[in-house]
Design a protein around this motif. Sequence first.
Motif, mmCIF file in Angstrom:
data_model
loop_
_atom_site.group_PDB
_atom_site.id
_atom_site.type_symbol
_atom_site.label_atom_id
_atom_site.label_comp_id
_atom_site.label_asym_id
_atom_site.label_seq_id
_atom_site.Cartn_x
_atom_site.Cartn_y
_atom_site.Cartn_z
ATOM 1 N N LEU A 48 26.564 -7.474 -27.316
ATOM 2 C CA LEU A 48 26.677 -6.014 -27.366
ATOM 3 C C LEU A 48 27.887 -5.618 -26.526
ATOM 4 C CD1 LEU A 48 22.924 -4.964 -26.969
ATOM 5 C CD2 LEU A 48 24.243 -5.316 -29.075
ATOM 6 N N TYR A 49 28.277 -4.364 -26.613
ATOM 7 C CA TYR A 49 29.454 -3.928 -25.864
ATOM 8 C C TYR A 49 29.335 -2.441 -25.606
ATOM 9 C CZ TYR A 49 34.309 -2.831 -24.772
ATOM 10 O OH TYR A 49 35.460 -2.389 -24.162
ATOM 11 N N GLY A 50 29.615 -2.026 -24.378
ATOM 12 C CA GLY A 50 29.565 -0.597 -24.094
ATOM 13 C C GLY A 50 30.011 -0.311 -22.679
ATOM 14 N N GLU A 51 29.748 0.917 -22.236
ATOM 15 C CA GLU A 51 30.237 1.385 -20.951
ATOM 16 C C GLU A 51 29.555 0.651 -19.801
ATOM 17 O OE1 GLU A 51 29.573 5.541 -20.419
ATOM 18 O OE2 GLU A 51 30.601 5.583 -18.464
ATOM 19 N N GLU A 52 30.386 0.129 -18.937
ATOM 20 C CA GLU A 52 29.946 -0.581 -17.732
ATOM 21 C C GLU A 52 28.966 0.260 -16.914
ATOM 22 O OE1 GLU A 52 33.151 -3.163 -15.525
ATOM 23 O OE2 GLU A 52 32.913 -1.240 -14.460
ATOM 24 N N GLY A 53 27.903 -0.362 -16.414
ATOM 25 C CA GLY A 53 27.015 0.332 -15.477
ATOM 26 C C GLY A 53 25.858 1.062 -16.117
ATOM 27 N N TYR A 54 25.716 0.970 -17.444
ATOM 28 C CA TYR A 54 24.598 1.650 -18.112
ATOM 29 C C TYR A 54 23.875 0.693 -19.049
ATOM 30 C CZ TYR A 54 26.634 5.877 -16.237
ATOM 31 O OH TYR A 54 27.118 6.820 -15.378
ATOM 32 N N SER A 55 22.568 0.862 -19.154
ATOM 33 C CA SER A 55 21.784 0.049 -20.086
ATOM 34 C C SER A 55 22.066 0.521 -21.515
ATOM 35 C CB SER A 55 20.300 0.184 -19.774
ATOM 36 O OG SER A 55 19.881 1.519 -20.046
ATOM 37 N N THR A 56 21.681 -0.312 -22.470
ATOM 38 C CA THR A 56 21.952 0.000 -23.871
ATOM 39 C C THR A 56 21.394 1.363 -24.282
ATOM 40 O OG1 THR A 56 22.124 -2.305 -24.501
ATOM 41 C CG2 THR A 56 21.483 -0.775 -26.235
ATOM 42 N N VAL A 57 20.138 1.634 -23.920
ATOM 43 C CA VAL A 57 19.541 2.908 -24.322
ATOM 44 C C VAL A 57 20.212 4.084 -23.602
ATOM 45 C CG1 VAL A 57 17.406 4.267 -24.252
ATOM 46 C CG2 VAL A 57 17.363 1.908 -25.086
ATOM 47 N N ALA A 58 20.585 3.884 -22.354
ATOM 48 C CA ALA A 58 21.304 4.955 -21.645
ATOM 49 C C ALA A 58 22.651 5.236 -22.306
ATOM 50 C CB ALA A 58 21.499 4.574 -20.174
ATOM 51 N N ARG A 59 23.334 4.159 -22.751
ATOM 52 C CA ARG A 59 24.616 4.336 -23.432
ATOM 53 C C ARG A 59 24.461 5.186 -24.685
ATOM 54 N NH1 ARG A 59 26.486 -2.055 -23.178
ATOM 55 N NH2 ARG A 59 27.388 -1.992 -21.082
ATOM 56 N N ILE A 60 23.343 5.001 -25.384
ATOM 57 C CA ILE A 60 23.143 5.726 -26.643
ATOM 58 C C ILE A 60 22.606 7.135 -26.410
ATOM 59 C CG2 ILE A 60 21.837 5.735 -28.812
ATOM 60 C CD1 ILE A 60 21.844 2.645 -28.668
ATOM 61 N N TRP A 61 21.676 7.277 -25.451
ATOM 62 C CA TRP A 61 21.015 8.562 -25.262
ATOM 63 C C TRP A 61 21.817 9.540 -24.415
ATOM 64 C CZ3 TRP A 61 15.081 7.548 -24.002
ATOM 65 C CH2 TRP A 61 14.469 7.041 -25.163
ATOM 66 N N ALA A 62 22.495 9.028 -23.417
ATOM 67 C CA ALA A 62 22.929 9.951 -22.374
ATOM 68 C C ALA A 62 24.382 9.781 -21.945
ATOM 69 C CB ALA A 62 22.013 9.802 -21.156
ATOM 70 N N ARG A 63 25.146 8.914 -22.631
ATOM 71 C CA ARG A 63 26.562 8.753 -22.283
ATOM 72 C C ARG A 63 27.419 9.111 -23.501
ATOM 73 N NH1 ARG A 63 27.815 9.191 -17.389
ATOM 74 N NH2 ARG A 63 29.745 8.058 -17.770
ATOM 75 N N PRO A 64 28.545 9.758 -23.255
ATOM 76 C CA PRO A 64 29.407 10.159 -24.373
ATOM 77 C C PRO A 64 30.219 8.968 -24.889
ATOM 78 C CG PRO A 64 30.402 10.808 -22.292
ATOM 79 C CD PRO A 64 29.076 10.174 -21.944
ATOM 80 N N THR A 65 30.626 9.062 -26.142
ATOM 81 C CA THR A 65 31.429 7.994 -26.749
ATOM 82 C C THR A 65 32.614 8.604 -27.492
ATOM 83 O OG1 THR A 65 30.324 8.068 -28.881
ATOM 84 C CG2 THR A 65 29.370 6.612 -27.221
ATOM 85 N N LEU A 66 33.558 7.744 -27.813
ATOM 86 C CA LEU A 66 34.661 8.120 -28.702
ATOM 87 C C LEU A 66 34.771 6.984 -29.710
ATOM 88 C CD1 LEU A 66 38.188 9.342 -27.646
ATOM 89 C CD2 LEU A 66 37.814 7.784 -29.540
ATOM 90 N N GLU A 67 34.466 7.273 -30.969
ATOM 91 C CA GLU A 67 34.406 6.216 -31.982
ATOM 92 C C GLU A 67 35.427 6.436 -33.086
ATOM 93 O OE1 GLU A 67 32.258 3.596 -32.120
ATOM 94 O OE2 GLU A 67 30.667 4.140 -30.721
ATOM 95 N N LEU A 68 36.056 5.344 -33.494
ATOM 96 C CA LEU A 68 36.853 5.359 -34.718
ATOM 97 C C LEU A 68 35.909 5.179 -35.896
ATOM 98 C CD1 LEU A 68 39.795 3.060 -33.617
ATOM 99 C CD2 LEU A 68 39.940 5.465 -34.235
ATOM 100 N N ASN A 69 35.889 6.140 -36.794
ATOM 101 C CA ASN A 69 35.028 6.051 -37.988
ATOM 102 C C ASN A 69 35.794 5.564 -39.212
ATOM 103 O OD1 ASN A 69 34.119 9.126 -36.689
ATOM 104 N ND2 ASN A 69 32.751 7.366 -36.581
ATOM 105 N N GLY A 70 37.109 5.723 -39.157
ATOM 106 C CA GLY A 70 37.937 5.276 -40.279
ATOM 107 C C GLY A 70 39.376 5.151 -39.807
ATOM 108 N N LEU A 71 40.093 4.184 -40.373
ATOM 109 C CA LEU A 71 41.491 3.945 -39.983
ATOM 110 C C LEU A 71 42.180 3.360 -41.199
ATOM 111 C CD1 LEU A 71 43.714 3.663 -37.826
ATOM 112 C CD2 LEU A 71 42.653 1.521 -37.118
ATOM 113 N N PHE A 72 43.305 3.951 -41.590
ATOM 114 C CA PHE A 72 43.976 3.408 -42.769
ATOM 115 C C PHE A 72 45.440 3.809 -42.862
ATOM 116 C CE2 PHE A 72 43.605 7.410 -45.190
ATOM 117 C CZ PHE A 72 42.548 8.003 -44.539
#
Lengths: 457, 457
Positions: A282-306
């Motif tokens: 898995l991969y995500g923000e240092e210092g947070y558990s997986t569920v915390a990363r999903i529930w309570a931490r913001p993300t910036l995701e690439l959804n498409g690139l071309f």
Amino acid sequence: MDEQINSYLEKNRSLYLKQMTDFLSIPSISSDSTHKADVRRAAEWLAGDLKNGGMDHVRLMETAGHPVVYGDYLKAEGKPTVLVYGHYDVQPVDPIDKWKTEPFKPVIKNNIIYARGCSDDKGQVFMLAKMAESILAVKKELPVNIKFFFEGEEEIGSAHLNDFVDDHLDLLKADVLLVSDTTMVGLDQPAVCYGLRGLCGLEVRLQGANGDLHSGVYGGAVQNTLHAMVELLATLHDDKTGKVTVNGFYDQVRPLSSEERATCEKLSDDKALMKQLDLNALYGEEGYSTVARIWARPTLELNGLFGGFQGEGLKTVIPSTATAKITCRLVPDQDPEVIGSLLKKHFEKHLPVGVKLDVVLMDHAEPFVMPLDHPALKAADAALEDAFRLKPVFSRQGGSVPIVNTFHDKLGLAPVLMGFGLDSENFHAPNEHFHLVNFDRGLRALIAFLYFLPEKM
Amino acid sequence: MDEQINSYLEKNRSLYLKQMTDFLSIPSISSDSTHKADVRRAAEWLAGDLKNGGMDHVRLMETAGHPVVYGDYLKAEGKPTVLVYGHYDVQPVDPIDKWKTEPFKPVIKNNIIYARGCSDDKGQVFMLAKMAESILAVKKELPVNIKFFFEGEEEIGSAHLNDFVDDHLDLLKADVLLVSDTTMVGLDQPAVCYGLRGLCGLEVRLQGANGDLHSGVYGGAVQNTLHAMVELLATLHDDKTGKVTVNGFYDQVRPLSSEERATCEKLSDDKALMKQLDLNALYGEEGYSTVARIWARPTLELNGLFGGFQGEGLKTVIPSTATAKITCRLVPDQDPEVIGSLLKKHFEKHLPVGVKLDVVLMDHAEPFVMPLDHPALKAADAALEDAFRLKPVFSRQGGSVPIVNTFHDKLGLAPVLMGFGLDSENFHAPNEHFHLVNFDRGLRALIAFLYFLPEKM
């Protein structure tokens, strides 16, 4: 659970599943204008079903986009009024070749139904309609007042919902908002969701030369637009810590309480998730558990690139354009507009030489959290325990239900987010499915909620 | 230029252009299997034209892919034999919506012809055929022996050429190789090319989870395959110096002589190039002029990059796959296989966590340079000066003509690369065109070359 209602549900299960299959067969893809008539057809189907179920004032109400389906029951004098929300539109189906069955020909296998929209959200919308129909059929009256409000634009950012709500404040007045568009935390573990992430979407376009160039003739002398895009996008994250490096991105983030941190850690099952997704890490923000990363931490995701050549083999071009589609998931108290403008500034600041930039801000939705001691949450708690024979978890959700803020801000409604899908059910992806065991338990929980609500309020 | 031949060319100009238009109308896209019959049709057209022009032994010769067109004139006893090479296949036409005229309906406007293949290389192949036809029509004999060898797979890496040459070493025996598939350095400035870049192509594929994921449900907890791709590709260049950062990439590069550096600097016209391409800046490797970057320095270019959602609006997915198409332009004495393996190692070493890597090595071609004092180059020098009334430049070329090495290594042939296209003529891109003034002067130069060659050899 009332014995009469229970046996009614058992007797009518096959009929209900047949009806749900009809509903799921309508390809109500709201983002695709070629499916406009299908979206309306789904709305008409749903209105017909509410009418058959005994609702009053059932009608399609027009918006500048797809219609709203409305219907009510207002005969429970002196009882609370529940505004029931869901959406009958669905996500696109591409990549279609990854589906094992046809997305709009529902198939039931091992008590699981496969179809686009079965989990998100047409299957659950159908359950909400059957909740009222079943009680009325058996008891001839409902324990609360109900207003059904089903929209057809959730998957495209609920673009016309704000205007619609503004124009119909009296019609939509209620005490509580009930939404079934969130997930349980496990197949047998029900949940009441008290927090949602928000959203900020944008498209980044780069333009290099005025046309694609031959890489032999120009290669080495001009900026390659794809290199510029890669370089620009690589500035968005710190690959060591997994943090977003956009200046100010985390400034408004509300920290997790230590109880919340503990719940997240307890619910994180990294091994199961890796197995489910066929990942070796898995991969995500240092210092947070997986569920915390999903529930309570913001993300910036690439959804498409071309950009450039996508066919078979090679084509020796230097592409002139490149496009990235990006969404940020936001948490309380981040403001989508502030984040959008921080991102725009970031792209302008880090723009490589030799290309022109165009940033288009798109959909956004506010993040949300609800006080845990609200009486409507207590009714949900009791109803879920009654139907599942297990205490529900008070959870957050990584996704957005953009309307929650609209209804809270404009109508003062407290939302009860009680959904019956699972994160592993592939909504927004090929082979979406829904476990029918939670169709059964969920329908019973919804019915129980309507009975518990007047007691707790 | 012989007066009789000159007036013959003037009289037949319209006819020749009409014939060239017919030839360019055949969509001989070699990379696209749906155009297989068209590629053969172009070969048949060309064979018919050689036969009409008086060539002997004209025939289509099969390969495992598209056929070779062969024809010869072997009656010039005691004179040198010229193997004449060109390719009748063309690049794909996408993006088709960027074309202002139809790619396979040639249009002539202001003495410029617009069509796919007019510059690269069908227009020039046609000139080579007319070179022999015109002399024969007027003089009834040629000053040298000629073997025409036109292939249909240059744009797909000449995959079957090595085998074909191995199988026909006697048939293809010659003293000199004449190729018109390179460019002049300006509209009025002819050039003899003495160096070509090589090529090494590959595709990089990353796979994350076993399917696209909802960015609300999983966002923050798993590697986003597009982030991983961006991170990986960002390691390929130093954005400060513009250098490729793959370990060992420059180890085999032969340095430019100070004369070559001076020629490159003299020929670099950055302002004109920026204007032509509508760019506000050029970009390339630190320490080299624009022409040196193109002629004599290696590059690593992204030709295509894609993953995730590409439709209108947003789709909140975490894509499971991402693909990059890459070609390196190589210079003497880089070895394409060595470079391919260095790249593969680089990708393995820098692979981000949470994704699987697949590197597919594809086309490659050796770089090439020819000694400047070769007698065939002197004949080309004299012929170009005669036709253009201007001394040609001894140039290199940023692109590849993969067959040059094949013919050199297997048949010991010295290549004369005398082409009449321009770098600005959009080959490999929409709106390919060819200046007919250089059709006229080029055809005269080719004819003059055949007369000068026996004198200088």
